[in-house]
Design a protein around this motif. Sequence first.
Motif, mmCIF file in Angstrom:
data_model
loop_
_atom_site.group_PDB
_atom_site.id
_atom_site.type_symbol
_atom_site.label_atom_id
_atom_site.label_comp_id
_atom_site.label_asym_id
_atom_site.label_seq_id
_atom_site.Cartn_x
_atom_site.Cartn_y
_atom_site.Cartn_z
ATOM 1 N N UNK A 16 22.309 -6.483 45.611
ATOM 2 C CA UNK A 16 21.196 -7.350 45.227
ATOM 3 C C UNK A 16 21.202 -7.628 43.722
ATOM 4 N N UNK A 17 21.373 -6.567 42.923
ATOM 5 C CA UNK A 17 21.363 -6.729 41.462
ATOM 6 C C UNK A 17 22.563 -7.547 40.997
ATOM 7 N N UNK A 18 23.734 -7.257 41.564
ATOM 8 C CA UNK A 18 24.923 -8.029 41.190
ATOM 9 C C UNK A 18 24.739 -9.510 41.542
ATOM 10 N N UNK A 19 24.214 -9.774 42.729
ATOM 11 C CA UNK A 19 23.999 -11.156 43.145
ATOM 12 C C UNK A 19 23.001 -11.882 42.269
ATOM 13 N N UNK A 20 21.895 -11.200 41.920
ATOM 14 C CA UNK A 20 20.891 -11.812 41.051
ATOM 15 C C UNK A 20 21.452 -12.062 39.653
ATOM 16 N N UNK A 21 22.318 -11.148 39.193
ATOM 17 C CA UNK A 21 22.963 -11.348 37.894
ATOM 18 C C UNK A 21 23.845 -12.585 37.895
ATOM 19 N N UNK A 22 24.619 -12.759 38.963
ATOM 20 C CA UNK A 22 25.480 -13.948 39.064
ATOM 21 C C UNK A 22 24.653 -15.216 39.251
ATOM 22 N N UNK B 297 28.839 -14.878 33.832
ATOM 23 C CA UNK B 297 29.501 -13.753 33.159
ATOM 24 C C UNK B 297 29.230 -12.420 33.858
ATOM 25 N N UNK B 298 28.197 -12.360 34.700
ATOM 26 C CA UNK B 298 27.922 -11.144 35.468
ATOM 27 C C UNK B 298 29.098 -10.781 36.375
ATOM 28 N N UNK B 299 29.905 -11.761 36.737
ATOM 29 C CA UNK B 299 31.000 -11.530 37.688
ATOM 30 C C UNK B 299 32.013 -10.507 37.188
ATOM 31 N N UNK B 300 32.086 -10.279 35.856
ATOM 32 C CA UNK B 300 33.039 -9.290 35.344
ATOM 33 C C UNK B 300 32.705 -7.885 35.846
ATOM 34 N N UNK B 301 31.447 -7.653 36.221
ATOM 35 C CA UNK B 301 31.060 -6.334 36.735
ATOM 36 C C UNK B 301 31.724 -6.034 38.069
ATOM 37 N N UNK B 302 32.205 -7.076 38.752
ATOM 38 C CA UNK B 302 32.883 -6.874 40.035
ATOM 39 C C UNK B 302 34.154 -6.053 39.850
ATOM 40 N N UNK B 303 34.791 -6.189 38.698
ATOM 41 C CA UNK B 303 35.997 -5.406 38.412
ATOM 42 C C UNK B 303 35.656 -3.916 38.381
ATOM 43 N N UNK B 304 34.583 -3.572 37.679
ATOM 44 C CA UNK B 304 34.164 -2.168 37.592
ATOM 45 C C UNK B 304 33.740 -1.643 38.963
ATOM 46 N N UNK B 305 32.995 -2.455 39.700
ATOM 47 C CA UNK B 305 32.572 -2.041 41.051
ATOM 48 C C UNK B 305 33.788 -1.771 41.928
ATOM 49 N N UNK C 35 28.435 -4.874 53.685
ATOM 50 C CA UNK C 35 27.018 -5.013 53.344
ATOM 51 C C UNK C 35 26.870 -5.599 51.933
ATOM 52 N N UNK C 36 27.651 -5.051 50.998
ATOM 53 C CA UNK C 36 27.605 -5.531 49.608
ATOM 54 C C UNK C 36 27.939 -7.023 49.544
ATOM 55 N N UNK C 37 29.031 -7.425 50.202
ATOM 56 C CA UNK C 37 29.462 -8.824 50.167
ATOM 57 C C UNK C 37 28.458 -9.741 50.860
ATOM 58 N N UNK C 38 27.855 -9.250 51.933
ATOM 59 C CA UNK C 38 26.869 -10.050 52.668
ATOM 60 C C UNK C 38 25.659 -10.364 51.806
ATOM 61 N N UNK C 39 25.252 -9.399 50.972
ATOM 62 C CA UNK C 39 24.091 -9.596 50.100
ATOM 63 C C UNK C 39 24.472 -10.380 48.850
ATOM 64 N N UNK C 40 25.582 -9.984 48.218
ATOM 65 C CA UNK C 40 25.937 -10.535 46.908
ATOM 66 C C UNK C 40 26.524 -11.950 46.982
ATOM 67 N N UNK C 41 27.289 -12.227 48.028
ATOM 68 C CA UNK C 41 28.010 -13.512 48.083
ATOM 69 C C UNK C 41 27.101 -14.739 48.066
#
Length: 332
Positions: free
Chosen positions: A187-193, A198-206, A243-249
């Motif tokens: 949810x937080x990653x999706x809202x950031x994007x 630029x929030x998408x760079x966090x996907x590398x760390x995740x 679950x992560x992809x379903x929410x964030x995508x």
Amino acid sequence: FILASLLRILYISKASIEDYQYDVGTKELRHKNEAYEKIYEQDRSNLKQYRHLDYVMTIYNTGKLPDSNKVQQYHPPLHHIICVILLKVLDHFPLSATAKLESLQILTCIYSILAMFIIMKICDEFKLNNFYKIIVLLFVGFNPLFIFMSGFISNDMLVSMLILLCFYLIIKWNKNPSYVNTILLGLVFGLGCATKTSMSVMLILIFIVVIAKWITNIIKNKKSNPQPIQSYRTTKFLLQTLIFLTIASPLSLAYPIRNNIKFNQPILYVVQPKDDLKLSNKNFINRFTPFSTEIFEKQIKEKHENIFSYAIKSDIVFGLKADYHYTILLTF
């Protein structure tokens, strides 16, 4: 923390949405109250097109997303929609247009204070003692750039807060990879994007943390050799990824896909710098040497090569043209 929070509140109470902003888009306003009234009445003569305030007022006046992806309007709209919601709420109160528009800084001030709180929680997760927590808070709480950002009405402060919250949730998930933490992280990653690409760079760390956790669990399970548990762990991680992809995508990709269809804009598009600002032809060593003589120059130049001297100067006085010799001592 309390002092830094009060400082931010004091700052936004004194600073206008025209002060120390980036690409907000107000022209030089000699009669601010009259100009703000005109902006509220859909008169754009006091606004530069396609900047952040124009973005907000377009949604406010039309109820629709901008019909352009120029300048700042290529950004996802979450922050600008929240600004519109605040303006719509304030419309129910007997406030001037000036008061309503200046109140947009309340949102970014809240984001800034929440960001400091999240940083405190990250310090707790790393089990820093009080001395080091104070050092961190002194840097974050009283850093001039961070104070200025508390009054930015662009999307920068919201995405900064969400990046910190995402980092905090990654730490929490690494310690306890539960479904709740997975849902919160998505949810937080999706809202950031949905705030800024630029929030998408966090996907590398995740990705790194999830893969490392998965491999670690396989190694542990092989040592103890409980085959059913190993199968369960792998299945659990795959399910959590789904679950992560379903929410964030949907949150991450909705606006980029819309712009791709409407304007043929690349999914991860960002505005390219002007040719005279590009530094790709500069010496790599000069770019990344920790110390450079550029720090002694009396004003920030757009053609600064060294990233550290530029960052320090921008950080301390936010690009103001001033004598920088005192900032060197302050920085160290």
